[in-house]
Design an enzyme around this catalytic site. Structure first.
Site, PDB file in Angstrom:
ATOM      1  N   LYS A  28      49.130  42.878  30.443  1.00 43.66           N
ATOM      2  CA  LYS A  28      49.279  41.431  30.614  1.00 43.66           C
ATOM      3  C   LYS A  28      47.908  40.760  30.563  1.00 43.66           C
ATOM      4  O   LYS A  28      47.079  40.957  31.445  1.00 43.66           O
ATOM      5  CB  LYS A  28      49.947  41.087  31.951  1.00 43.66           C
TER       6      LYS A  28
ATOM      7  N   THR B 148      38.798  40.192  43.735  1.00 47.01           N
ATOM      8  CA  THR B 148      39.005  41.122  44.847  1.00 47.01           C
ATOM      9  C   THR B 148      40.272  40.766  45.619  1.00 47.01           C
ATOM     10  O   THR B 148      41.017  41.648  46.056  1.00 47.01           O
ATOM     11  CB  THR B 148      37.755  41.127  45.755  1.00 47.01           C
TER      12      THR B 148
ATOM     13  N   GLY C  52      43.131  42.109  43.746  1.00 48.60           N
ATOM     14  CA  GLY C  52      43.045  43.571  43.826  1.00 48.60           C
ATOM     15  C   GLY C  52      43.626  44.069  45.152  1.00 48.60           C
ATOM     16  O   GLY C  52      44.355  45.062  45.206  1.00 48.60           O
TER      17      GLY C  52
ATOM     18  N   GLU D 283      38.994  47.132  39.149  1.00 46.15           N
ATOM     19  CA  GLU D 283      37.652  46.652  38.779  1.00 46.15           C
ATOM     20  C   GLU D 283      37.596  45.212  39.257  1.00 46.15           C
ATOM     21  O   GLU D 283      38.237  44.341  38.667  1.00 46.15           O
ATOM     22  CB  GLU D 283      37.446  46.704  37.252  1.00 46.15           C
TER      23      GLU D 283
ATOM     24  N   CYS E 113      31.642  39.399  35.989  1.00 45.76           N
ATOM     25  CA  CYS E 113      31.837  40.074  37.275  1.00 45.76           C
ATOM     26  C   CYS E 113      30.534  40.691  37.779  1.00 45.76           C
ATOM     27  O   CYS E 113      30.271  40.726  38.959  1.00 45.76           O
ATOM     28  CB  CYS E 113      32.902  41.139  37.141  1.00 45.76           C
TER      29      CYS E 113
ATOM     30  N   GLU F 191      31.324  34.890  45.281  1.00 44.43           N
ATOM     31  CA  GLU F 191      31.106  34.813  43.837  1.00 44.43           C
ATOM     32  C   GLU F 191      31.236  33.356  43.406  1.00 44.43           C
ATOM     33  O   GLU F 191      32.272  32.742  43.649  1.00 44.43           O
ATOM     34  CB  GLU F 191      32.257  35.567  43.162  1.00 44.43           C
TER      35      GLU F 191
HETATM   36  P1  NAD Z   1      42.397  36.894  39.038  1.00 47.82           P
HETATM   37  O1  NAD Z   1      42.344  38.015  39.963  1.00 47.82           O
HETATM   38  O2  NAD Z   1      42.868  35.594  39.535  1.00 47.82           O
HETATM   39  O3  NAD Z   1      43.333  37.232  37.793  1.00 47.82           O
HETATM   40  C1  NAD Z   1      43.155  38.389  37.025  1.00 47.82           C
HETATM   41  C2  NAD Z   1      44.459  38.732  36.352  1.00 47.82           C
HETATM   42  O4  NAD Z   1      45.416  39.069  37.350  1.00 47.82           O
HETATM   43  C3  NAD Z   1      45.085  37.599  35.556  1.00 47.82           C
HETATM   44  O5  NAD Z   1      45.692  38.155  34.418  1.00 47.82           O
HETATM   45  C4  NAD Z   1      46.130  37.060  36.501  1.00 47.82           C
HETATM   46  O6  NAD Z   1      47.206  36.429  35.842  1.00 47.82           O
HETATM   47  C5  NAD Z   1      46.617  38.307  37.190  1.00 47.82           C
HETATM   48  N1  NAD Z   1      47.176  38.140  38.527  1.00 47.82           N
HETATM   49  C6  NAD Z   1      46.940  37.140  39.431  1.00 47.82           C
HETATM   50  N2  NAD Z   1      47.632  37.360  40.562  1.00 47.82           N
HETATM   51  C7  NAD Z   1      48.288  38.547  40.399  1.00 47.82           C
HETATM   52  C8  NAD Z   1      49.127  39.327  41.233  1.00 47.82           C
HETATM   53  N3  NAD Z   1      49.427  38.948  42.467  1.00 47.82           N
HETATM   54  N4  NAD Z   1      49.599  40.491  40.754  1.00 47.82           N
HETATM   55  C9  NAD Z   1      49.282  40.918  39.516  1.00 47.82           C
HETATM   56  N5  NAD Z   1      48.510  40.205  38.678  1.00 47.82           N
HETATM   57  C10 NAD Z   1      48.001  39.037  39.107  1.00 47.82           C
HETATM   58  O7  NAD Z   1      40.948  36.820  38.421  1.00 47.82           O
HETATM   59  P2  NAD Z   1      40.411  35.839  37.316  1.00 47.82           P
HETATM   60  O8  NAD Z   1      40.141  34.549  37.983  1.00 47.82           O
HETATM   61  O9  NAD Z   1      41.264  35.869  36.105  1.00 47.82           O
HETATM   62  O10 NAD Z   1      39.060  36.589  36.902  1.00 47.82           O
HETATM   63  C11 NAD Z   1      37.892  36.457  37.578  1.00 47.82           C
HETATM   64  C12 NAD Z   1      37.672  37.621  38.526  1.00 47.82           C
HETATM   65  O11 NAD Z   1      37.703  38.863  37.835  1.00 47.82           O
HETATM   66  C13 NAD Z   1      36.322  37.575  39.186  1.00 47.82           C
HETATM   67  O12 NAD Z   1      36.419  37.837  40.546  1.00 47.82           O
HETATM   68  C14 NAD Z   1      35.544  38.668  38.485  1.00 47.82           C
HETATM   69  O13 NAD Z   1      34.478  39.163  39.212  1.00 47.82           O
HETATM   70  C15 NAD Z   1      36.584  39.658  38.209  1.00 47.82           C
HETATM   71  N6  NAD Z   1      36.216  40.547  37.106  1.00 47.82           N
HETATM   72  C16 NAD Z   1      35.873  41.838  37.385  1.00 47.82           C
HETATM   73  C17 NAD Z   1      35.493  42.698  36.376  1.00 47.82           C
HETATM   74  C18 NAD Z   1      35.122  44.137  36.667  1.00 47.82           C
HETATM   75  O14 NAD Z   1      35.115  44.936  35.776  1.00 47.82           O
HETATM   76  N7  NAD Z   1      34.832  44.507  37.880  1.00 47.82           N
HETATM   77  C19 NAD Z   1      35.470  42.258  35.047  1.00 47.82           C
HETATM   78  C20 NAD Z   1      35.811  40.940  34.798  1.00 47.82           C
HETATM   79  C21 NAD Z   1      36.190  40.095  35.848  1.00 47.82           C
END
Ligand code: NAD
Length: 792
Positions: free
Chosen positions: A192, A246, A249, A266, A300, A397
């Protein structure tokens, strides 16, 4: 129009837009909406469709279907049906598909770069020179792994169906990091993408259809958080791989607790960027451009906390301010733009709120003096001075192009400040002194450290976090291993909850044969009474009382963890020394073999022969792990030229280990030895029903040169103690061998600090045959990737 002479005078950039005609034609072709890619077919877009915006112009460029339960069910079913056939194709056939995908990506580099830029707002310079080439490299690298996986990972096989959820900041790159290793290893995928940036995933699905990837091997369901939760929570998914915040996650850790799904996370970061006084300051300033102004700071692992040695701080900030003013902010499709658009207005508001909190806290914001475009979501890049560690902007962040700064005096202080965060994703260290750079790199708690560089990635180097930045690695051999599972081990039976529920021993609960054993706990190198002053009666195989064991409580767990936390020196001694101590442990155990065999036979009802065999196996196992202590090498990965990329093994720190009732001596040692061999300190919850074996074993530990606190042993109510360990922030990893209900409980409880949890699913095992191996050692360490440059 300016003449050449005028231009030579002002040396200004002219506009240099990248052509977008091909992408616009593709978008017109999808004007009816974007659907899903399920079982090899594109679904018809279904209302209601959500707008997809170009964040640089606010123009609606596509409309997106959001998958509901029915579509996710279909996608998982398709992946399930396709998986055995995909695995059975064999590595070479899979390699051909991955190779074809890599080739097709390369043939469309320009198209994909422009599409990504229009969808995300990131600059064309970056999508063209960084994102898309890395995507192609990832598929080539994993075409290689598909070819080699059977010979390089004997005894391992695919996990099954992988549910993968990715964020919006590197849409196609994150897709490649997820899909390539999964497919190489013989898994099938339901992915997704983020709903803000769904378009390159659609283009990727079209590439997969074009190369004839067998249907069902890759499925893409589009949508937002609800769709994501349907994927990660789906019963038919064997492994969840998530990249994102996080907070999400943590929610996924809770959602998948007890489900038996393999999980890699991640997550976010607040990565330190450490500049020493002997650094090449101009190089370090240029590094900041790539650390926090790259990708609008939506990275990230962005070097978002700049730590500068006090003696050069004023000069460094002056240089940084000057460099900031040369950045070009604006149209991301312009080839001379450095900083493009923030992904959405919502994200821009979030950045502005956080920045306002920094200003309100008294920090000074230095911003690029730029005219931002009137439409779209743009943010002037900048940095703060005068931030304090406790400010919200120093801890959270920002995920935008604004860094915080702090100064330090000594290397020790730099490491302390660098680690003053709950995250542990990445770090940069700038110094011309190699000794200092490497020792600071090893002191920082982060999965990736760049020395005199930043934000370098390669499919051949592992990437991933420590602490609340998640666990698991992507890229390289380590990343591939996350998509493999050991071949089916003989199925054990579901482990029962221990029959004996410890209660404080009632007064006068006799000991049948008069042997009065007042067993204690083992904490910080000493036998200690249980904090509550309570014991519980232990019964032998016939049900007769055979002694009393200490009944540990929460306070005892906390004391044990504290003792373990203080014993960090064990991780610092040489592997040779650790081996020597483990050999000595085996020697001391061997001297008391008869005594342990008798105790085991009485406690468990084992025949004298099998009790003796258990002791012999425990001695042999101790030798085996002593032998391994100095054999689990790191690696030097082959990445970009002019880099030595080290994969260094590091212990987790404090590990919690929860032992089962079966084979109480051997199982406890099988859990303890690999972590100790890799330099961890352990807090062991011994077999609840047979605690007197552990109590006797404390005497062996006492005489074996293990430093105080390296091993701590508790006895009592297994699941109560396990839960306290799971909740404890200082415990970095937890291994739990209890029953199925306990698996769910510890996985749920561990979501607080997102500790790495391994369980055996609540299945008993034959510990003699099936309790030793290299995979135990690999699980007892984490890999830190250190990038070292060389050459002029
Ligand atoms: P997010 O956690 O809001 O969303 C990430 C993904 O998860 C999206 O596809 C979203 O639709 C989905 N999602 C949201 N809620 C969910 C749930 N309850 N269950 C399952 N899926 C769900 O993050 P974002 O705002 O899209 O991205 C930014 C974040 O990602 C930052 O915190 C960044 O640090 C992190 N990031 C980490 C890495 C890494 O490798 N460590 C890489 C890129 C981004």
């Amino acid at each position: 129009m300016a003449s050449i002479r005028d231009i030579m005078d002002i040396m200004d950039y002219g506009p240099s837009p990248e052509a977008s005609g091909e992408v616009r034609a593709w978008l017109r072709g999808h004007a009816g909406g974007i659907g899903h890619f399920i079982d090899g077919a594109f679904t018809k877009p279904k209302a209601p469709l959500a707008d997809v915006l170009n964040p640089a112009t606010d123009e609606v460029i596509a409309r997106l279907s959001h998958a509901g339960a029915a579509e996710v069910d279909r996608a998982v079913a398709a992946a399930r049906a396709a998986q055995p056939g995909w695995a059975a194709l064999g590595g070479h056939a899979r390699a051909r598909y991955l190779y074809a995908i890599a080739r097709h990506i390369q043939k469309r580099e320009r198209f994909l770069a422009v599409l990504e830029t229009m969808d995300n707002g990131k600059t064309i310079r970056e999508t063209r020179d960084i994102d898309v080439p890395l995507v192609a490299r990832h598929f080539y690298h994993h075409a290689g792994w598909a070819e080699l996986v059977e010979s390089e990972f004997p005894g391992m096989g695919p996990v099954g169906v992988c549910g993968q959820v990715i964020p919006w900041n590197f849409p196609l790159l994150m897709l490649s990091w997820k899909v390539a290793p999964a497919l190489a290893a013989g898994n099938t995928v339901v992915l997704k993408p983020a709903d803000l940036t769904p378009l390159t995933a659609q283009a990727f699905a079209e590439i997969c259809a074009e190369v004839g990837l067998p249907k069902g091997v890759l499925n893409i369901v589009q949508g937002g958080a609800e769709t994501g939760a349907l994927v990660t929570g789906h019963k038919g998914v064997d492994k969840v791989a998530f990249t994102g915040s996080t907070a999400v996650g943590r929610a996924i850790r809770e959602q998948t607790a007890g489900s038996g799904k393999k999980l890699t996370l991640e997550l976010g970061g607040k990565s330190p960027y450490v500049v020493f006084e002997d650094a090449d300051l101009h190089g370090a300033v240029e590094g900041v451009v790539d650390a926090i102004w790259f990708n609008q700071g939506e990275v990230c692992c962005a070097g978002s906390r700049i730590l500068v040695q006090e003696s050069v701080a004023a000069r460094f900030f002056d240089l940084l301010r000057a460099r900031l003013q040369t950045l070009r902010v604006g149209d991301p499709l312009d080839k001379s733009t450095d900083v493009g658009a923030i992904v959405s207005h919502r994200q821009l508001t979030r950045i502005r709120d956080l920045v306002a909190s920094g200003v309100a806290d008294g920090a000074v914001l230095h911003s690029a003096d730029v005219d931002l475009p009137a439409t779209g979501s743009f943010c002037a890049p900048g940095f703060f001075t005068g931030t304090a560690p406790a400010h919200r902007v120093s801890q959270e962040e920002i995920f935008g192009p604004i860094a915080t700064t702090l100064t330090f005096r000594t290397p020790g202080e730099a490491v302390e400040l660098a680690n003053d965060t709950r995250y542990g994703l990445a770090a940069s260290v700038w110094s011309q002194d190699i000794d200092r750079a490497i020792s600071v790199a090893s002191g920082i708690k982060a999965g990736v450290v760049w020395i005199n560089g930043t934000n370098m990635f390669d499919a051949g180097a592992a990437f991933g976090g420590m602490r609340e930045s998640g666990s698991g690695r992507e890229g390289a051999r380590e990343g591939l291993a996350e998509y493999l599972a050991p071949g089916a081990r003989p199925k054990g039976s579901p482990r029962p909850a221990p029959g004996l529920v410890p209660v404080a021993a009632p007064q006068g609960d006799g000991v049948a044969d008069g042997i009065d054993v007042t067993a204690k706990l083992y904490i910080g190198g000493k036998q200690a009474r249980a904090d509550g002053g309570q014991s519980y009666t232990v019964r032998d195989a016939s049900g007769a009382g055979m002694g009393q064991a200490a009944l540990a409580n929460r306070k005892d767990v906390r004391n044990a963890v504290e003792a373990a936390a203080k014993a960090g020196g064990w991780g610092g001694v040489t592997a040779h020394n650790r081996a020597q101590v483990l050999y000595y442990l085996a020697e001391n155990l061997a001297q008391r073999a008869e005594e342990f065999a008798a105790l085991l036979a009485r406690a468990t009802g084992a025949t004298p022969r099998s009790a003796r065999a258990e002791v012999e196996a425990a001695i042999a196992r101790t030798f085996w792990y002593a032998a391994q202590a100095d054999k689990v090498d790191g690696a030097v990965h082959a990445t970009k030229s002019r880099h030595v990329t080290l994969a260094v093994n590091e212990p987790w720190g404090v590990m919690g280990l929860v032992a089962p009732d079966e084979a109480p001596l051997l199982s406890m040692l099988s859990l303890m030895l690999p972590p100790l061999a890799m330099g961890n300190r352990v807090v062991v919850v011994a077999s609840q029903s047979h605690p007197l074996i552990a109590a006797r074993f404390m005497q062996v530990v006492e005489t074996s040169d293990l430093p105080a606190g390296a091993v701590n042993i508790l006895t009592g109510a297994r699941d109560e103690l396990a839960e306290v360990l799971a909740l404890h922030d200082e415990v970095a990893a937890l291994w739990y061998c209890g029953d199925a209900a306990g698996v769910g409980r510890v996985e749920r409880a561990s979501s607080g600090n997102l500790k790495a949890v391994w369980t055996d699913g609540g299945q008993s095992r034959d510990w003699v045959r099936d309790g030793q191996g290299r995979e135990w050692l690999l699980r007892a360490r984490q890999v830190k990737t250190i990038w070292l440059p060389y050459g002029e």
